[in-house]
Design an enzyme around this catalytic site. Sequence first.
Site, mmCIF file in Angstrom:
data_model
loop_
_atom_site.group_PDB
_atom_site.id
_atom_site.type_symbol
_atom_site.label_atom_id
_atom_site.label_comp_id
_atom_site.label_asym_id
_atom_site.label_seq_id
_atom_site.Cartn_x
_atom_site.Cartn_y
_atom_site.Cartn_z
ATOM 1 N N HIS A 98 32.190 88.133 62.558
ATOM 2 C CA HIS A 98 33.278 87.459 63.258
ATOM 3 C C HIS A 98 34.464 88.415 63.342
ATOM 4 O O HIS A 98 34.637 89.284 62.475
ATOM 5 C CB HIS A 98 33.702 86.200 62.506
ATOM 6 C CG HIS A 98 32.716 85.087 62.573
ATOM 7 N ND1 HIS A 98 33.088 83.767 62.422
ATOM 8 C CD2 HIS A 98 31.373 85.072 62.775
ATOM 9 C CE1 HIS A 98 32.027 82.989 62.523
ATOM 10 N NE2 HIS A 98 30.963 83.769 62.733
ATOM 11 N N GLU A 134 37.568 88.105 62.655
ATOM 12 C CA GLU A 134 38.437 88.107 61.485
ATOM 13 C C GLU A 134 37.842 88.936 60.349
ATOM 14 O O GLU A 134 38.534 89.724 59.703
ATOM 15 C CB GLU A 134 38.675 86.673 60.972
ATOM 16 C CG GLU A 134 39.329 85.752 61.964
ATOM 17 C CD GLU A 134 38.321 84.901 62.734
ATOM 18 O OE1 GLU A 134 37.341 85.466 63.284
ATOM 19 O OE2 GLU A 134 38.514 83.680 62.803
ATOM 20 N N CYS A 165 35.487 82.493 57.701
ATOM 21 C CA CYS A 165 36.644 83.369 57.900
ATOM 22 C C CYS A 165 37.830 82.925 57.046
ATOM 23 O O CYS A 165 38.555 83.761 56.517
ATOM 24 C CB CYS A 165 37.005 83.434 59.376
ATOM 25 S SG CYS A 165 35.721 84.265 60.355
#
Length: 148
Positions: free
Chosen positions: A52, A54, A85
């Site tokens: 992801h 992040e 995250c």
Amino acid sequence: MEHDKFMELALAEAAKAAAIGEVPIGAVIVKDGQILARAHNMREQWMDATAHAEVIAIREACEKLHNWRLSGCTLYVTVEPCPMCAGAIYNSRIDTVIFGCRDNWAGAVESLFNVLSHPLLNHQPQVIGGILEDRCAAVIKDFFASCR
């Protein structure tokens, strides 16, 4: 406003993700007005469920600072972070999370859960949502509309 400037950079990262068929989410980590990391989703490209925006940005910022603690840092992300995250944000000790639009399906800092503000956690970053919200939401909506 400075938040808008950094969210624009996160939106540019989201556009990079969309261009390669990834869910268009972008992230930027800033400390003392300087950009430490920029990233976008890479799950499909890397075949990695943890890729992801992040998480990738957190890894890059930690490497740049030679420290797993990102105290004093602000994370800008186009969409509200998911539970994974949020856990990475908590564990890296980021001070502030600024997101664009809410995620009513997996949002873990405001929409479905409030992971980062849980009173039993020893670190609770400030969370600010709604920065360039309409633009961030449009990027996601347009992407999924084009997939149908």
